[in-house]
Design a protein around this motif. Structure first.
Motif, short mmCIF file in Angstrom:
data_model
loop_
_atom_site.label_atom_id
_atom_site.label_comp_id
_atom_site.label_asym_id
_atom_site.label_seq_id
_atom_site.Cartn_x
_atom_site.Cartn_y
_atom_site.Cartn_z
N ARG A 1 1.18 -0.96 0.44
CA ARG A 1 0.21 0.21 0.05
C ARG A 1 1.25 1.11 0.05
O ARG A 1 1.89 1.65 0.67
CB ARG A 1 -0.73 -0.01 1.26
CG ARG A 1 -1.69 -1.40 1.13
CD ARG A 1 -3.13 -1.14 -0.22
NE ARG A 1 -4.01 -2.19 0.49
CZ ARG A 1 -4.36 -2.66 -0.68
NH1 ARG A 1 -3.23 -3.42 -1.93
NH2 ARG A 1 -5.31 -3.95 -0.35
N LEU B 1 1.38 5.39 1.04
CA LEU B 1 0.70 6.01 1.62
C LEU B 1 -0.54 5.39 2.59
O LEU B 1 -1.86 6.54 2.30
CB LEU B 1 0.50 7.38 1.34
CG LEU B 1 2.32 8.05 0.63
CD1 LEU B 1 1.45 9.27 -0.58
CD2 LEU B 1 3.30 8.14 1.78
N PRO B 2 -0.72 4.87 3.06
CA PRO B 2 -1.63 3.52 4.27
C PRO B 2 -2.30 5.20 5.07
O PRO B 2 -1.17 5.26 5.64
CB PRO B 2 -1.30 2.59 4.63
CG PRO B 2 0.48 2.62 4.90
CD PRO B 2 0.64 4.00 3.67
N SER B 3 -3.43 5.31 4.99
CA SER B 3 -3.89 5.97 5.93
C SER B 3 -5.34 5.58 6.83
O SER B 3 -6.07 5.30 6.35
CB SER B 3 -3.94 7.44 5.64
OG SER B 3 -4.92 8.20 6.78
N GLN B 4 -4.80 5.60 8.31
CA GLN B 4 -6.15 4.92 8.61
C GLN B 4 -7.41 5.97 9.47
O GLN B 4 -8.41 5.81 9.08
CB GLN B 4 -5.57 4.20 10.25
CG GLN B 4 -6.60 3.27 11.39
CD GLN B 4 -6.85 2.07 10.59
OE1 GLN B 4 -6.26 1.45 9.75
NE2 GLN B 4 -8.16 1.59 10.33
N SER B 5 -6.83 6.90 9.67
CA SER B 5 -7.97 7.99 9.67
C SER B 5 -8.87 8.33 7.78
O SER B 5 -10.18 8.09 8.66
CB SER B 5 -6.98 9.48 9.63
OG SER B 5 -6.16 9.66 9.28
N LYS B 6 -8.16 8.06 7.45
CA LYS B 6 -8.51 8.22 5.66
C LYS B 6 -10.12 7.06 5.58
O LYS B 6 -10.86 6.72 5.33
CB LYS B 6 -7.34 8.41 4.25
CG LYS B 6 -9.02 8.33 3.46
CD LYS B 6 -7.46 8.21 2.27
CE LYS B 6 -8.24 8.55 0.53
NZ LYS B 6 -7.08 8.83 -0.13
N GLY C 1 -9.09 3.76 -0.56
CA GLY C 1 -7.98 3.70 1.09
C GLY C 1 -9.08 3.14 2.03
O GLY C 1 -8.94 3.46 2.83
N PRO D 1 -6.49 -0.26 4.57
CA PRO D 1 -4.56 0.71 4.93
C PRO D 1 -3.75 -0.58 5.17
O PRO D 1 -2.39 -0.19 4.54
CB PRO D 1 -4.92 1.01 5.62
CG PRO D 1 -6.23 0.71 6.30
CD PRO D 1 -7.16 0.26 5.28
N ASP D 2 -3.78 -1.83 6.04
CA ASP D 2 -2.56 -2.61 6.40
C ASP D 2 -2.51 -3.61 4.90
O ASP D 2 -1.56 -4.79 5.29
CB ASP D 2 -3.29 -3.61 7.12
CG ASP D 2 -4.73 -4.25 7.40
OD1 ASP D 2 -5.25 -3.63 6.43
OD2 ASP D 2 -5.35 -4.35 8.48
#
Length: 259
Positions: free
Chosen positions: A199, A201-206, A236, A239-240
């Motif tokens: 992935r 630029l993974p983003s958990q908040s996104k 997105g 993310p993991d």
């Protein structure tokens, strides 16, 4: 004097307005209670005669009621009631008595329109389209016509008539479109949370914001696979990189097939 006359007139006026209590010994419309009982017995006998197919009958004399000759009546005597099958088991002269046959006896069915006749001894009468009483609960009757061999032959005949229907594919539900998440779950082997795909630029908040747009994890997983997943995460929501979007879990489908 005038003062004493006024109360007397008032009392007489009130006495004239007082309702009269009916005489309880005057009977109930038939002269006496005994006649009332006799009349009720007549009506019951007439109804029973109508149900049994007879024409006119007279009720049996009630205790204390006047004799049939003392009270006008359009019926007949108690002997005629017995002939109509009411109150006595004796049949009228010239009539045919039909007694129930014992269980397991032969059944005779008359032809349509045939008159009612006495049946042979040991035979059960079946009139018209009325079925006879089943004797399946009578062991001796069933044993007389059935055997182990007849049961085996009947079972073999039923097996020969058995039709085997091959299973067919389950049709698709109306409106059920998109990737098959069940088939995808059975194709995967990695557990939830273990990365299997890269992935950027993974983003958990996104992912949390985007997952809130879907009504359930199943819907999010279908959208994820339809948009190029699991290799690509266009929305997105993975993310993991484990290939399962928005917390979707393949374990229930794996356990259903013993994996």
């Amino acid at each position: 004097m005038r003062r004493m006359a006024f109360p007397v007139v008032a009392i007489l006026s009130l006495a004239a307005c007082e309702p009269q209590v009916p005489d309880s010994g005057a009977g109930v419309g038939f002269g006496s209670y005994s006649e009332y009982q006799y009349q009720m017995a007549q009506e019951r006998a007439a109804r029973n005669a109508q149900l049994s197919g007879t024409t006119t009958v007279r009720a049996p004399e009630a205790t204390g009621a006047p004799s049939p000759t003392a009270v006008p009546s359009t019926g007949v005597t108690s002997a005629d009631l017995a002939a109509a099958g009411i109150g006595s088991a004796q049949a009228a002269p010239g009539s045919t008595a039909i007694t129930p046959a014992p269980a397991g006896s032969a059944v005779i069915t008359p032809a349509p329109g045939a008159p009612l006749a006495a049946t042979a001894a040991g035979a059960a009468y079946v009139g018209g389209s009325n079925p006879g009483i089943s004797d399946e609960q009578d062991f001796s009757a069933v044993a007389a016509r059935e055997s182990i061999q007849s049961d085996a032959d009947r079972i073999a005949q039923q097996r020969a008539q058995r039709e085997v229907v091959a299973p067919a594919a389950v049709p698709s539900r109306p409106g059920d479109t998109g990737p098959d998440i069940v088939a995808y779950a059975l194709q995967t082997t990695n557990p939830v949370g273990r990365q299997a795909y890269m992935r950027t630029l993974p983003s958990q908040s996104k992912a949390t914001r985007n997952c809130a747009k879907y009504p359930s994890p199943d819907v999010a997983q279908r959208a994820f696979l339809a948009a190029g997943g699991p290799e690509r995460d266009r929305y997105g929501i993975d993310p993991d990189g484990d290939g399962f979007a928005c917390g979707w879990n393949p374990e229930p489908f794996r356990r259903a097939v013993g994996r």
